[in-house]
Design a protein around this motif. Structure first.
Motif, PDB file in Angstrom:
ATOM      1  N   HIS A  24       9.916 -25.436  -2.615  1.00 18.70           N
ATOM      2  CA  HIS A  24       9.399 -26.461  -3.523  1.00 18.70           C
ATOM      3  C   HIS A  24       9.485 -26.043  -4.988  1.00 18.70           C
ATOM      4  O   HIS A  24       8.899 -26.707  -5.843  1.00 18.70           O
ATOM      5  CB  HIS A  24       7.943 -26.779  -3.168  1.00 18.70           C
ATOM      6  N   GLY A  25      10.210 -24.950  -5.259  1.00 16.27           N
ATOM      7  CA  GLY A  25      10.405 -24.535  -6.640  1.00 16.27           C
ATOM      8  C   GLY A  25       9.156 -24.022  -7.310  1.00 16.27           C
ATOM      9  O   GLY A  25       8.999 -24.152  -8.530  1.00 16.27           O
ATOM     10  N   ILE A  26       8.227 -23.434  -6.535  1.00  9.97           N
ATOM     11  CA  ILE A  26       6.976 -22.910  -7.083  1.00  9.97           C
ATOM     12  C   ILE A  26       7.169 -21.433  -7.416  1.00  9.97           C
ATOM     13  O   ILE A  26       7.645 -20.664  -6.589  1.00  9.97           O
ATOM     14  CB  ILE A  26       5.816 -23.089  -6.078  1.00  9.97           C
ATOM     15  N   LYS A  27       6.800 -21.064  -8.627  1.00 11.68           N
ATOM     16  CA  LYS A  27       6.925 -19.668  -9.054  1.00 11.68           C
ATOM     17  C   LYS A  27       5.589 -18.982  -8.827  1.00 11.68           C
ATOM     18  O   LYS A  27       4.631 -19.215  -9.555  1.00 11.68           O
ATOM     19  CB  LYS A  27       7.332 -19.585 -10.523  1.00 11.68           C
ATOM     20  N   LEU A  28       5.539 -18.140  -7.785  1.00  9.58           N
ATOM     21  CA  LEU A  28       4.290 -17.476  -7.429  1.00  9.58           C
ATOM     22  C   LEU A  28       4.006 -16.299  -8.348  1.00  9.58           C
ATOM     23  O   LEU A  28       4.917 -15.691  -8.901  1.00  9.58           O
ATOM     24  CB  LEU A  28       4.350 -16.975  -5.973  1.00  9.58           C
ATOM     25  N   SER A  29       2.713 -16.009  -8.490  1.00  9.34           N
ATOM     26  CA  SER A  29       2.308 -14.792  -9.199  1.00  9.34           C
ATOM     27  C   SER A  29       2.773 -13.579  -8.409  1.00  9.34           C
ATOM     28  O   SER A  29       2.915 -13.624  -7.188  1.00  9.34           O
ATOM     29  CB  SER A  29       0.780 -14.769  -9.367  1.00  9.34           C
ATOM     30  N   ALA A  30       3.000 -12.499  -9.111  1.00 11.68           N
ATOM     31  CA  ALA A  30       3.491 -11.276  -8.441  1.00 11.68           C
ATOM     32  C   ALA A  30       2.477 -10.672  -7.488  1.00 11.68           C
ATOM     33  O   ALA A  30       2.830  -9.960  -6.569  1.00 11.68           O
ATOM     34  CB  ALA A  30       3.894 -10.238  -9.490  1.00 11.68           C
ATOM     35  N   ASN A  31       1.195 -10.991  -7.678  1.00  6.85           N
ATOM     36  CA  ASN A  31       0.155 -10.350  -6.884  1.00  6.85           C
ATOM     37  C   ASN A  31      -0.564 -11.349  -5.999  1.00  6.85           C
ATOM     38  O   ASN A  31      -0.797 -12.497  -6.396  1.00  6.85           O
ATOM     39  CB  ASN A  31      -0.872  -9.662  -7.799  1.00  6.85           C
ATOM     40  N   ASN A  32      -0.907 -10.912  -4.797  1.00  3.78           N
ATOM     41  CA  ASN A  32      -1.769 -11.683  -3.903  1.00  3.78           C
ATOM     42  C   ASN A  32      -3.192 -11.609  -4.449  1.00  3.78           C
ATOM     43  O   ASN A  32      -3.719 -10.525  -4.663  1.00  3.78           O
ATOM     44  CB  ASN A  32      -1.709 -11.098  -2.489  1.00  3.78           C
ATOM     45  N   PRO A  33      -3.853 -12.765  -4.699  1.00  6.16           N
ATOM     46  CA  PRO A  33      -5.190 -12.717  -5.308  1.00  6.16           C
ATOM     47  C   PRO A  33      -6.239 -12.092  -4.416  1.00  6.16           C
ATOM     48  O   PRO A  33      -7.326 -11.766  -4.883  1.00  6.16           O
ATOM     49  CB  PRO A  33      -5.488 -14.202  -5.594  1.00  6.16           C
ATOM     50  N   TYR A  34      -5.955 -11.943  -3.112  1.00  8.46           N
ATOM     51  CA  TYR A  34      -6.980 -11.463  -2.195  1.00  8.46           C
ATOM     52  C   TYR A  34      -6.829  -9.990  -1.840  1.00  8.46           C
ATOM     53  O   TYR A  34      -7.693  -9.419  -1.194  1.00  8.46           O
ATOM     54  CB  TYR A  34      -6.947 -12.294  -0.902  1.00  8.46           C
ATOM     55  N   THR A  35      -5.748  -9.367  -2.257  1.00 11.34           N
ATOM     56  CA  THR A  35      -5.554  -7.962  -1.871  1.00 11.34           C
ATOM     57  C   THR A  35      -4.560  -7.309  -2.801  1.00 11.34           C
ATOM     58  O   THR A  35      -3.705  -7.981  -3.398  1.00 11.34           O
ATOM     59  CB  THR A  35      -5.047  -7.840  -0.416  1.00 11.34           C
ATOM     60  N   SER A  36      -4.691  -6.013  -2.950  1.00 11.83           N
ATOM     61  CA  SER A  36      -3.734  -5.240  -3.732  1.00 11.83           C
ATOM     62  C   SER A  36      -2.691  -4.561  -2.846  1.00 11.83           C
ATOM     63  O   SER A  36      -1.820  -3.860  -3.331  1.00 11.83           O
ATOM     64  CB  SER A  36      -4.471  -4.165  -4.550  1.00 11.83           C
ATOM     65  N   VAL A  37      -2.815  -4.801  -1.535  1.00  7.56           N
ATOM     66  CA  VAL A  37      -1.885  -4.177  -0.585  1.00  7.56           C
ATOM     67  C   VAL A  37      -0.636  -5.056  -0.507  1.00  7.56           C
ATOM     68  O   VAL A  37      -0.610  -6.075   0.190  1.00  7.56           O
ATOM     69  CB  VAL A  37      -2.536  -4.026   0.806  1.00  7.56           C
ATOM     70  N   THR A  38       0.403  -4.704  -1.232  1.00  9.42           N
ATOM     71  CA  THR A  38       1.643  -5.474  -1.277  1.00  9.42           C
ATOM     72  C   THR A  38       2.555  -5.088  -0.111  1.00  9.42           C
ATOM     73  O   THR A  38       2.371  -4.032   0.514  1.00  9.42           O
ATOM     74  CB  THR A  38       2.368  -5.224  -2.598  1.00  9.42           C
ATOM     75  N   PRO A  39       3.549  -5.929   0.202  1.00 12.48           N
ATOM     76  CA  PRO A  39       4.520  -5.545   1.230  1.00 12.48           C
ATOM     77  C   PRO A  39       5.195  -4.215   0.890  1.00 12.48           C
ATOM     78  O   PRO A  39       5.501  -3.425   1.774  1.00 12.48           O
ATOM     79  CB  PRO A  39       5.514  -6.711   1.221  1.00 12.48           C
ATOM     80  N   GLN A  40       5.439  -3.966  -0.413  1.00 11.74           N
ATOM     81  CA  GLN A  40       6.052  -2.695  -0.778  1.00 11.74           C
ATOM     82  C   GLN A  40       5.144  -1.523  -0.428  1.00 11.74           C
ATOM     83  O   GLN A  40       5.603  -0.471   0.028  1.00 11.74           O
ATOM     84  CB  GLN A  40       6.365  -2.687  -2.289  1.00 11.74           C
ATOM     85  N   VAL A  41       3.830  -1.714  -0.658  1.00 12.42           N
ATOM     86  CA  VAL A  41       2.867  -0.655  -0.302  1.00 12.42           C
ATOM     87  C   VAL A  41       2.885  -0.407   1.197  1.00 12.42           C
ATOM     88  O   VAL A  41       2.889   0.724   1.672  1.00 12.42           O
ATOM     89  CB  VAL A  41       1.457  -1.051  -0.778  1.00 12.42           C
ATOM     90  N   ILE A  42       2.881  -1.518   1.976  1.00 15.09           N
ATOM     91  CA  ILE A  42       2.882  -1.377   3.441  1.00 15.09           C
ATOM     92  C   ILE A  42       4.146  -0.648   3.896  1.00 15.09           C
ATOM     93  O   ILE A  42       4.090   0.297   4.698  1.00 15.09           O
ATOM     94  CB  ILE A  42       2.756  -2.759   4.104  1.00 15.09           C
ATOM     95  N   ASN A  43       5.302  -1.085   3.388  1.00 20.51           N
ATOM     96  CA  ASN A  43       6.558  -0.460   3.816  1.00 20.51           C
ATOM     97  C   ASN A  43       6.615   1.008   3.380  1.00 20.51           C
ATOM     98  O   ASN A  43       7.077   1.875   4.116  1.00 20.51           O
ATOM     99  CB  ASN A  43       7.745  -1.226   3.236  1.00 20.51           C
ATOM    100  N   SER A  44       6.141   1.277   2.151  1.00 23.27           N
ATOM    101  CA  SER A  44       6.159   2.660   1.668  1.00 23.27           C
ATOM    102  C   SER A  44       5.289   3.560   2.541  1.00 23.27           C
ATOM    103  O   SER A  44       5.711   4.637   2.966  1.00 23.27           O
ATOM    104  CB  SER A  44       5.671   2.708   0.217  1.00 23.27           C
ATOM    105  N   LYS A  45       4.074   3.096   2.838  1.00 19.25           N
ATOM    106  CA  LYS A  45       3.181   3.926   3.655  1.00 19.25           C
ATOM    107  C   LYS A  45       3.699   4.027   5.083  1.00 19.25           C
ATOM    108  O   LYS A  45       3.520   5.055   5.752  1.00 19.25           O
ATOM    109  CB  LYS A  45       1.769   3.337   3.633  1.00 19.25           C
ATOM    110  N   TRP A  46       4.336   2.942   5.585  1.00 19.86           N
ATOM    111  CA  TRP A  46       4.896   3.001   6.939  1.00 19.86           C
ATOM    112  C   TRP A  46       5.992   4.068   7.005  1.00 19.86           C
ATOM    113  O   TRP A  46       6.084   4.827   7.970  1.00 19.86           O
ATOM    114  CB  TRP A  46       5.429   1.621   7.319  1.00 19.86           C
ATOM    115  N   GLU A  47       6.849   4.109   5.966  1.00 15.72           N
ATOM    116  CA  GLU A  47       7.898   5.139   5.947  1.00 15.72           C
ATOM    117  C   GLU A  47       7.280   6.540   5.925  1.00 15.72           C
ATOM    118  O   GLU A  47       7.752   7.450   6.610  1.00 15.72           O
ATOM    119  CB  GLU A  47       8.782   4.939   4.720  1.00 15.72           C
ATOM    120  N   ARG A  48       6.188   6.672   5.147  1.00 19.21           N
ATOM    121  CA  ARG A  48       5.538   7.991   5.077  1.00 19.21           C
ATOM    122  C   ARG A  48       4.910   8.366   6.413  1.00 19.21           C
ATOM    123  O   ARG A  48       4.971   9.514   6.844  1.00 19.21           O
ATOM    124  CB  ARG A  48       4.492   7.996   3.964  1.00 19.21           C
TER     125      ARG A  48
END
Length: 797
Positions: A592-616
């Protein structure tokens, strides 16, 4: 246990001489009674001085150590001063039960600090039992003055002894091997002072055969210049075959804390001064920018209404004066403002560059004073200038032929046009595409207010059309322009109505879509949080060091690790499910052409954080398993090394160890000269706890292998680590420095800041530090933690 916590053994053994002994040793005790009386006398004097050195901070002191702690009040106060913590409220009654209760509160507090009290009860303290009272005070001294001393890998008594040996090593006739006879000649005390404050002691003039003079010299200098109270008499030490170890150790610990505290305070103060100097310089630049921006914006604010003022004057002379004023503005007033605007932009860019180079957050001018705000205002000035002179000339001519009805028409038309100015652009803007759910709801309410305003202007449009019709009927000579203006107003009115309807539909549609995305974000947060906690717990377990001695113990650890690895597939599916929720929200936004904010308003745990910690977690699980299997073939007392938090923490020896764990023989491989290929090097970084994407890994490879040979030498790696770990000040370092100045308290006072920092920087901190609100706050306490984080943009001053 004794290997890990040598201080616990010291606490138990330190009190043994006051704990009571069996009857079998009664004859031996009779022989030792004179020596013990002397030792207890030395300890009593030393312990009294030690207690008073802390109690004076609370404005009191004790005279008789056997008597003054009997009601428990000064004992509780002593514990509060040396620990910095609040004890339960004491009972003020004079009865024996009140005193016992107060002493028990103090003993409970000591026990809560991990100290095992040996045969020491409240009743003995209340009854004035000298032996038990001295034993209790020695326990307190061990726990709060000696236990936390750490030098290299030794602590408590051993750490204090090692510190003394290191500091006195260069001095002749000094050989510190213990805390009794090594100190009898007084040279060790003088050497400690001279090592840290050489201007206070003329060490070369001291004689080993004059111990009383040596001891008195050290004690007097320590009391006068180092704020260390005199805790022993020189004659007591010299006339005793073996000075009391506890008394000497207590006295020496005061020297340790005096010197280590001063060094830490000086280091902390220097770091803080350096940080504050940078911030003060930047703030001066910010203040200059704010003032220049304010002046320029004020000029723009005054100029725009003047240029936008199209209200006609009543006479030709008045319109001629307006024309002359405008030409004076273009010739005299505007050119200096053009120069100011250019200089402002140069200053802003210079400031931002300085902030970036000093590891500070970017400068955000106060609201309405951004460079973009000035540019917007300047564009409004330029826009207001357009046609202004022409309008003035037209108005002069119009005044010659204008009549009452034409003036009335123009007034109403001007008012309506001024109201509609920017309305089409406002209705056409797609600000809802980048808005949050709360922003959308606010935009809808704002749009409802605009619709009400639009309906209110319907009557004015009808009046304009009626006046234009009347001018046509009167055959007004300028009817075409009047008609065209009227037609434009009517056409624009229709367009505004259509755009208003379209904007309402778009806002309502976007609101529904954002509500769906918001629900997905909430679901993601609810599932990401526990999964993130699971990964952190897993990393803690995988990083935990283990000590084994038998194959059976290793096999048990391997079995437990295999059970953990069996849970990884389910965990991976949960990870994919959580990431799928985020992808669904992103899909809806892209659809729908919506530009989302970079951050989830309910958590600071981003997909990058999850993937990074999963790799670790995955990498750590592999290393853990490998370490366990290695231990089966060659059991070691300490297997496994916790991964570091970042690549910069991996030193040369750790680099060698990681290569060895990858199966690479660093020491014996002479042909390759100590190198690792690309895959080995990536595995090495992963084993160090680094989460690397392809872009970041390629950046590192370009630094360590600039020729693209496919191998990384040991020296190239060391050079890379040296560059990557260049020390820069951080918020945590500044907080730690303030904590040193505050004496390990969670707050600092204005008096402490003025004592430890230069006047200008002390007042700078006092003016900006918020009051401290913690449970241990005292009047005038200041919050240095929020102040430090604010310096680095992590919170607001």
């Amino acid at each position: 246990t004794q290997h890990l916590h040598p201080q616990r053994k010291a606490v138990s053994s330190g009190c043994s001489s006051w704990s009571g002994e069996g009857s079998a040793a009664s004859s031996r005790k009779q022989l030792l009674l004179p020596w013990r009386r002397a030792a207890n006398k030395q300890c009593g004097k030393t312990f009294t001085a030690w207690c008073n050195s802390h109690l004076r901070k609370a404005g009191t002191q004790i005279e008789n150590i056997d008597e003054d702690f009997r009601d428990g009040l000064k004992l509780m106060l002593l514990l509060e001063v040396i620990s910095g913590e609040r004890l339960p409220k004491p009972e003020r009654g004079k009865m024996r039960v009140h005193k016992i209760n107060n002493v028990n509160k103090a003993l409970d507090f000591i026990a809560s600090k991990g100290v095992k009290l040996v045969s020491i009860g409240a009743e003995e303290i209340v009854d004035g039992n000298a032996k038990m009272t001295l034993g209790m005070i020695w326990t307190i001294i061990l726990r709060f003055a000696i236990q936390d001393i750490s030098v290299e890998e030794t602590s408590a008594k051993e750490g204090l002894l090692l510190w003394c040996q290191r500091k006195t090593a260069p001095y002749k006739n000094v050989n510190v091997q213990n805390f009794h006879i090594s100190w009898k000649d007084g040279l060790a005390f003088n050497a400690l002072i001279h090592r840290h404050r050489p201007e206070l002691i003329e060490y070369d003039k001291l004689r080993k055969d004059d111990p009383v003079t040596n001891l008195n010299n050290a004690f007097e200098v320590a009391e006068k210049y180092l704020d260390i109270p005199k805790m022993l008499d020189a004659e007591d030490i010299v006339n005793t075959a073996r000075p009391d170890e506890k008394a000497i150790m207590t006295y020496v610990s005061s020297f340790y804390h005096a010197f280590s505290g001063a060094q830490k305070a000086e280091t902390a103060a220097n770091r803080i001064c350096k940080v504050l100097a940078v911030n003060q310089e930047n703030e001066h630049l910010m203040e200059d920018y704010e003032k220049l921006a304010s002046d320029l914006l004020e000029w723009i604010r005054r100029t725009i209404p003047w240029l936008e003022d199209r209200s006609p004057q009543k006479t030709i002379q008045e319109m001629q004066q307006k024309l002359e004023d405008f030409r004076d503005y273009r010739r005299v007033h505007k050119p200096p403002k053009v120069q100011e605007k250019c200089q402002l932009e140069i200053n802003f860019n210079t400031l931002q560059t300085k902030l970036r180079l000093s590891n500070r957050p970017a400068f955000m001018p106060s609201e309405g004073r951004m460079v973009s705000d000035i540019n917007t205002g300047w564009q409004q000035v330029e826009q207001a200038e357009k046609g202004y002179e022409e309008w003035l000339l037209n108005e002069i001519r119009r005044l010659e032929r204008l009549d009452h009805l034409a003036e009335k028409f123009r007034q109403k038309a001007s008012i309506h046009e001024a109201w509609t100015e920017g309305k089409e652009a406002m209705l056409k803007q797609k600000d809802y595409e980048t808005a949050t759910l709360s922003d959308i709801k606010a935009l809808i309410r704002k749009h409802e207010a605009f619709e009400s305003d639009l309906a209110a202007h319907q009557d004015r449009v009808e009046q304009i059309a009626a006046i234009a019709q009347e001018l046509n009927e009167l055959d007004y000579y300028d009817s075409p322009s009047v008609n065209a203006r009227c037609q434009k107003i009517c056409d624009q009115w229709d367009v505004l109505g259509s755009l208003t309807h379209s904007r309402r539909e778009a806002l309502e549609k976007t609101e529904k879509q954002l509500e769906t995305i918001d629900e997905l974000h909430l679901e993601y947060a609810k599932r990401a949080a526990p999964f993130n906690n699971w990964m952190e717990s897993a990393m803690e377990d995988l990083q935990d060091m283990f000590i084994v001695h038998t194959i059976e113990e290793i096999e048990g650890l391997i079995a437990a690790h295999d059970q953990f690895k069996a849970t990884l597939p389910d965990a991976d599916r949960e990870r994919e499910a959580i990431l799928g929720i985020q992808r669904e929200a992103q899909r809806i936004a892209e659809l729908h052409g919506i530009k989302l904010s970079a951050n989830n308003p309910y958590t600071s745990v981003t997909p990058q954080v999850i993937n990074s910690k999963w790799e670790r977690v995955s990498a750590a699980a592999g290393r853990r398993g490998g370490g366990l299997l290695w231990g089966v073939g060659d059991p070691l007392p300490n297997i496994g090394t916790p991964p570091q938090d970042h690549c910069g923490a991996l030193g040369p020896e750790e680099f060698k160890a990681c290569l060895i764990s990858l199966g690479y023989d660093v020491e014996n491989d002479r042909q390759r000269g100590g190198t690792a290929d690309t895959d080995e090097f990536r595995a090495l970084l992963l084993s160090a706890g680094c989460s690397l994407g392809d872009a970041e890994f390629n950046r590192i490879m370009s630094l360590v292998d600039p020729n693209g040979s496919g191998s990384v030498t040991f020296q190239a790696f060391i050079d890379f680590m040296s560059r990557e770990t260049t020390d820069t000040d951080t918020a945590d370092q500044v907080i730690a420095s303030f904590k040193v100045l505050a004496g390990d308290k969670n707050y600092i006072t204005a008096e402490e800041l003025r004592r430890e920092l230069p006047p200008e920087q002390a007042e700078y901190c006092i003016a900006r530090m918020a009051p401290y609100r913690g449970p241990d706050a005292t009047p005038g306490a200041l919050d240095y933690k929020s102040f430090s984080t604010a310096l680095y943009g992590e919170s607001d001053l």
